[in-house]
Structures are given as structure tokens and as C-alpha cells.
Design a protein around this motif. Structure first.
Motif, PDB file in Angstrom:
ATOM      1  N   LYS B 184      48.196  30.183  31.273  1.00  0.00           N
ATOM      2  CA  LYS B 184      48.990  29.992  32.494  1.00  0.00           C
ATOM      3  C   LYS B 184      48.024  29.700  33.636  1.00  0.00           C
ATOM      4  N   LEU B 185      48.159  28.554  34.268  1.00  0.00           N
ATOM      5  CA  LEU B 185      47.242  28.174  35.346  1.00  0.00           C
ATOM      6  C   LEU B 185      48.006  28.027  36.659  1.00  0.00           C
ATOM      7  N   GLU B 186      47.235  28.078  37.753  1.00  0.00           N
ATOM      8  CA  GLU B 186      47.834  27.819  39.062  1.00  0.00           C
ATOM      9  C   GLU B 186      47.011  26.758  39.784  1.00  0.00           C
ATOM     10  N   PHE B 187      47.704  25.909  40.495  1.00  0.00           N
ATOM     11  CA  PHE B 187      47.038  24.851  41.247  1.00  0.00           C
ATOM     12  C   PHE B 187      47.441  24.895  42.707  1.00  0.00           C
ATOM     13  N   GLY B 188      46.638  24.273  43.525  1.00  0.00           N
ATOM     14  CA  GLY B 188      46.963  24.158  44.932  1.00  0.00           C
ATOM     15  C   GLY B 188      46.255  22.930  45.489  1.00  0.00           C
ATOM     16  N   ARG B 189      46.420  22.738  46.794  1.00  0.00           N
ATOM     17  CA  ARG B 189      45.705  21.638  47.456  1.00  0.00           C
ATOM     18  C   ARG B 189      44.596  22.240  48.308  1.00  0.00           C
ATOM     19  N   ASP B 190      43.384  21.751  48.130  1.00  0.00           N
ATOM     20  CA  ASP B 190      42.249  22.143  48.973  1.00  0.00           C
ATOM     21  C   ASP B 190      42.617  21.794  50.421  1.00  0.00           C
ATOM     22  N   LYS B 191      42.664  22.814  51.296  1.00  0.00           N
ATOM     23  CA  LYS B 191      43.112  22.547  52.667  1.00  0.00           C
ATOM     24  C   LYS B 191      42.166  21.614  53.409  1.00  0.00           C
ATOM     25  N   ALA B 192      40.897  21.585  52.994  1.00  0.00           N
ATOM     26  CA  ALA B 192      39.918  20.742  53.686  1.00  0.00           C
ATOM     27  C   ALA B 192      40.036  19.280  53.267  1.00  0.00           C
ATOM     28  N   THR B 193      40.334  19.029  51.990  1.00  0.00           N
ATOM     29  CA  THR B 193      40.279  17.653  51.474  1.00  0.00           C
ATOM     30  C   THR B 193      41.636  17.164  50.958  1.00  0.00           C
ATOM     31  N   ASN B 194      42.602  18.094  50.819  1.00  0.00           N
ATOM     32  CA  ASN B 194      43.920  17.799  50.245  1.00  0.00           C
ATOM     33  C   ASN B 194      43.882  17.516  48.739  1.00  0.00           C
ATOM     34  N   GLU B 195      42.712  17.672  48.129  1.00  0.00           N
ATOM     35  CA  GLU B 195      42.554  17.429  46.689  1.00  0.00           C
ATOM     36  C   GLU B 195      43.279  18.505  45.876  1.00  0.00           C
ATOM     37  N   MET B 196      43.855  18.139  44.731  1.00  0.00           N
ATOM     38  CA  MET B 196      44.497  19.113  43.848  1.00  0.00           C
ATOM     39  C   MET B 196      43.415  19.888  43.111  1.00  0.00           C
ATOM     40  N   ILE B 197      43.455  21.214  43.223  1.00  0.00           N
ATOM     41  CA  ILE B 197      42.417  22.040  42.588  1.00  0.00           C
ATOM     42  C   ILE B 197      43.042  23.220  41.845  1.00  0.00           C
ATOM     43  N   LEU B 198      42.310  23.683  40.834  1.00  0.00           N
ATOM     44  CA  LEU B 198      42.710  24.888  40.112  1.00  0.00           C
ATOM     45  C   LEU B 198      42.434  26.091  41.008  1.00  0.00           C
ATOM     46  N   ILE B 199      43.409  26.990  41.150  1.00  0.00           N
ATOM     47  CA  ILE B 199      43.191  28.178  41.979  1.00  0.00           C
ATOM     48  C   ILE B 199      43.366  29.445  41.123  1.00  0.00           C
ATOM     49  N   ASP B 200      43.474  30.581  41.757  1.00  0.00           N
ATOM     50  CA  ASP B 200      43.721  31.866  41.088  1.00  0.00           C
ATOM     51  C   ASP B 200      42.577  32.215  40.121  1.00  0.00           C
ATOM     52  N   GLU B 201      42.882  32.598  38.912  1.00  0.00           N
ATOM     53  CA  GLU B 201      41.868  33.079  37.985  1.00  0.00           C
ATOM     54  C   GLU B 201      42.122  32.543  36.572  1.00  0.00           C
ATOM     55  N   ILE B 202      41.116  32.657  35.737  1.00  0.00           N
ATOM     56  CA  ILE B 202      41.304  32.395  34.297  1.00  0.00           C
ATOM     57  C   ILE B 202      40.753  33.609  33.588  1.00  0.00           C
ATOM     58  N   SER B 203      41.621  34.511  33.180  1.00  0.00           N
ATOM     59  CA  SER B 203      41.140  35.724  32.519  1.00  0.00           C
ATOM     60  C   SER B 203      42.099  36.095  31.405  1.00  0.00           C
ATOM     61  N   GLY B 204      41.821  37.208  30.768  1.00  0.00           N
ATOM     62  CA  GLY B 204      42.687  37.654  29.684  1.00  0.00           C
ATOM     63  C   GLY B 204      44.131  37.800  30.118  1.00  0.00           C
ATOM     64  N   GLY B 205      44.323  38.089  31.391  1.00  0.00           N
ATOM     65  CA  GLY B 205      45.671  38.271  31.906  1.00  0.00           C
ATOM     66  C   GLY B 205      46.463  36.986  32.036  1.00  0.00           C
ATOM     67  N   ASN B 206      45.799  35.849  31.862  1.00  0.00           N
ATOM     68  CA  ASN B 206      46.495  34.561  31.987  1.00  0.00           C
ATOM     69  C   ASN B 206      46.758  33.877  30.657  1.00  0.00           C
ATOM     70  N   MET B 207      46.379  34.539  29.561  1.00  0.00           N
ATOM     71  CA  MET B 207      46.483  33.818  28.292  1.00  0.00           C
ATOM     72  C   MET B 207      46.836  34.749  27.145  1.00  0.00           C
ATOM     73  N   ARG B 208      47.386  34.154  26.087  1.00  0.00           N
ATOM     74  CA  ARG B 208      47.597  34.889  24.847  1.00  0.00           C
ATOM     75  C   ARG B 208      46.572  34.390  23.834  1.00  0.00           C
ATOM     76  N   VAL B 209      45.773  35.327  23.333  1.00  0.00           N
ATOM     77  CA  VAL B 209      44.721  34.952  22.382  1.00  0.00           C
ATOM     78  C   VAL B 209      44.841  35.820  21.130  1.00  0.00           C
ATOM     79  N   TYR B 210      44.661  35.201  19.984  1.00  0.00           N
ATOM     80  CA  TYR B 210      44.769  35.902  18.695  1.00  0.00           C
ATOM     81  C   TYR B 210      43.449  35.753  17.939  1.00  0.00           C
ATOM     82  N   ASP B 211      43.137  36.747  17.111  1.00  0.00           N
ATOM     83  CA  ASP B 211      41.873  36.677  16.362  1.00  0.00           C
ATOM     84  C   ASP B 211      42.070  36.054  14.989  1.00  0.00           C
TER      85      ASP B 211
END
Lengths: 231, 231
Positions: B184-211
Motif C-alpha cells: 500500500k503506497l501513498e503519493f502526493g505532489r511536491d509543494k516546491a515543484t508540483n512533481e508527483m512523489i511517493l510519500i509516507d513510509e514503506i515498512s512492514g505495516g504497509n505490506m503483506r509478506v509471506y515466507d
């Protein structure tokens, strides 16, 4: 002829020549004794509801036929309350394709943080899966393709036909000073030609219509307004 | 510095130079005392959860930086458990963009009539609205455009970035014999450049992983597996 499916509001028979006959019933969907076209349960029986639905459906399917829009319609018999149609294959276990001109119903329930209730929408199209158990969930173009229900090419056609048909219904209603808020259509593939065609019905039970005073017009009254019957 | 938002799992400060500082907390989302990244309620506090999330996030954001994928990341301070990021504008009140490699979770709950649980999906992308009150409803490309949240052109970019980033995370995890089911990702617009960028975090709390044995790896264990820490 053979009964092949008993539906909530219609029974479906296969005739000896391979065509399908739909028998419109007086059972209507609703909850707590109130007619609600969006409900999944058959709530009550309204005398004349079947005939009313068939009359409107016949009217609109014949309009579409004149405009060369492909549908399953062959002919109707108002006295027997039956419609003869081409045999068609549903997409998956059935999809509902909704065209919205106003933000009401489930659209407003889902996206109320981003719109006003009743706000105008420009013939916005969305698809839901017919699945009572799972609450008829909405499904995207990408998910329909990933699950092999509708290809991306077919989706484009589905959306275009939906807009075209909904616009025709909208204009018909506008001539009676009635406003179409949203409409729910079903499509399938003609088993003989594989062509994408409109199936099911177009009646008061498939749409939300409001009058010049902003009052909701219930399905049976809608039929009378459309045909200028005395109320 | 000024506290501008107290989130479920992170507090957000504006620094004097205009950048944003995220303070990762040990509060995790869950229900009935069980850590569930998909839950909307903060269920419990797990010592070290904040630092664990920040460590994984830093690792992945630096990977993405090396690959020139635009993110809000500036730098992290593991000791203070903070990450400094660019100021970004969310789309609407926030969207979650999900990339699925397996049919699990809400996808399976919605479309279980058309897939097996755990069935492979080819990096299927869908968007949900962050709206606890309305149950984080899914929203289509057309609805995002109709509600002026994301234009159709932006949607194409959103989907492409999501696939690209998710594929990178998937490959990283595969090197540890771990399988990414969804993220699960989140995006936003860089307020300085208006570019679309990945925001928030990428951690265990954002994904389902199996061994390799088909067992779900919970977020804190995932961090240890990723960095070869002894368990």
C-alpha cells in the motif's frame, strides 16, 4: 418451453426455437415493505408492477432498436406480460453497469467527502458485480481484466454503449420534465453472434428519476408519467 | 518546530526551514490487541515498532533514490526515530494506492466469486480513499477524475510509479526468500515543484509478506529478516 431460472422479479424460460422468454412478475425488490429498486431482497408484491416494467422496457428497447443499438429484444406480449429475447451470455455471473448524472445512492455514500449530495455528474460510468453475498462490490476496468470477466477492449465498448443508452433514456425523460439521476444497465454477449448487447430490462426499477419539484418518482408513477396516463 | 498533525502511527512537525519531520511512534494499528496493518484503529503499543518502521522505510526510500524514483525522502535519524521529508500536498484527503501480486485481503473479500484466495495477480493496481468513516472505499480512475482528485493523466503516472516501486520492493524481498503479496503506497505532489512523489513510509505495516513456508511474516519480524538480524 422450459423454466431455466427463477429471478427476483422475472422468470426465465427457454422456448423451443432457442430464444428466451422473460416473464415479468409483480414481485418487486424492497425492504420493510417499501419498493426499493436498489435492494437485493424481494420485499413485496405490487399488482401491475410486472406489466408496468414490461411496458417501459418495451418502449425503450424499441427506441434503441430504431437507433441501431444492439439489444437482446425480439418482441413483447403485454397481455401475457412476457418479452422474447435473444439468448445471451452474461459477463461472469452478471455485472451491473451504472451511469450517473447526479451524485446520489452508493456513489454519494462512498464519495460523500468529495461531493455534495445530488451534485451533477457527466454520465459517470461504473461497474458492480452482481454478488448479493458480497454486497455487489464495485469493480474497476483493471480488475475486470485481471479476473478475465471483461477485456480492456470490451470495457471501452461497454462504457460507450452505456453512455449512449443512458443519454437516450435521459432525453426521453427530459421531454416529460423528468430528470434521470442514475440508471443501471446489464450487458451480455449474443450467443449467436458474440456481439455485445444490452440485456435485462429498462424500467422504473433500474433508474432513479426526479420530477420538476425535485421529488423522487417511484417506478409505477414513472410509467404513468412517461405514457401520459392519468394518475 | 511546530506539530502540525498527530497521526495514528506518526506525528508530523514542520521544521523552521519548511521541511517536514515525521516522528515514528510505537503505536501500531490493530484490533483486539493484534497488530493489523490494514486496521483503522490504533490497537496497541509495541516497543520498537517506530524504529523498525523507520529503518525499513529508510532502506527502501534510499533504494528508490538510487533508482531516481521521486519520493519525499531527505534523511533519517534512527536514534531520534525521525525522518525529514519534503513538504507535499496529498491528493484530496489522501489516497492509498495498492499493488497486488496475490488475491488476498479486501480484493479477495470483494471478488472471491472470481478468484481463488492467494491466486497470483500481475501487479494489479487499485486506489482507495482514506476515509475511516466510509470504510476506505475503492475508487476508479474515472471517479477520481470526476471528483477532481486525480486527473486521468496523473492516474497513468500514479499507476506506473506504483508498479515500478512495488516491483523493486518485491525483488528486494525475494532476495531474502520472502514473497510480497500486496503493498500500500501513498503519493502526493511536491509543494516546491508540483512533481508527483511517493510519500509516507514503506515498512512492514504497509505490506503483506509471506515466507518460503507460506507463513505470514508480521512487520517486526519482517524487518529482522530483511536485515539478517538474529530473531
Amino acid at each position: 418451453m422450459e423454466l431455466i431460472y427463477e429471478g427476483k422479479t422475472k422468470d426465465v424460460y427457454r422456448l423451443d426455437d432457442g430464444t428466451i422468454q422473460l416473464k415479468f412478475k409483480d414481485d418487486v425488490t424492497g425492504e420493510d415493505g417499501v419498493f426499493d429498486p436498489g435492494a437485493n431482497t424481494v420485499g413485496l408484491t405490487v399488482e401491475g408492477a410486472g406489466k408496468s416494467g414490461l411496458r417501459m422496457t418495451t418502449y425503450f428497447f424499441e427506441k434503441l432498436q430504431q437507433k441501431n443499438i444492439p439489444t437482446h429484444y425480439i418482441e413483447s406480449n403485454l397481455e401475457d406480460v412476457t418479452m422474447t429475447v435473444k439468448d445471451a451470455q452474461m459477463f461472469g455471473n452478471g455485472l451491473e453497469v451504472i451511469c450517473r448524472f447526479r451524485a446520489v445512492g452508493s456513489f454519494y455514500r462512498r464519495y460523500g467527502a468529495y461531493c455534495e449530495e445530488g451534485q451533477a455528474l457527466d454520465g459517470f460510468v461504473e461497474v458492480t458485480i452482481k454478488d448479493d453475498e458480497r454486497g455487489d462490490p464495485p469493480i474497476s476496468k483493471d480488475a475486470l481484466a485481471a479476473l478475465n470477466i471483461v477485456t480492456k477492449e470490451e470495457y471501452v465498448q461497454l462504457k460507450q454503449l452505456t453512455k449512449q443508452i443512458s443519454e437516450i433514456v435521459k432525453i426521453e425523460l427530459a421531454q416529460k420534465n423528468l430528470q434521470l439521476y442514475d440508471i443501471k444497465l446489464e450487458f451480455g454477449r449474443d450467443k449467436a453472434t458474440n456481439e455485445m448487447i444490452l440485456i435485462d430490462e429498462i424500467s422504473g426499477g433500474n433508474m432513479r428519476v426526479y420530477d420538476e419539484n425535485g421529488d423522487y418518482i417511484e417506478p409505477l408513477k414513472l410509467e404513468k408519467r412517461l405514457f401520459n396516463d392519468s394518475l
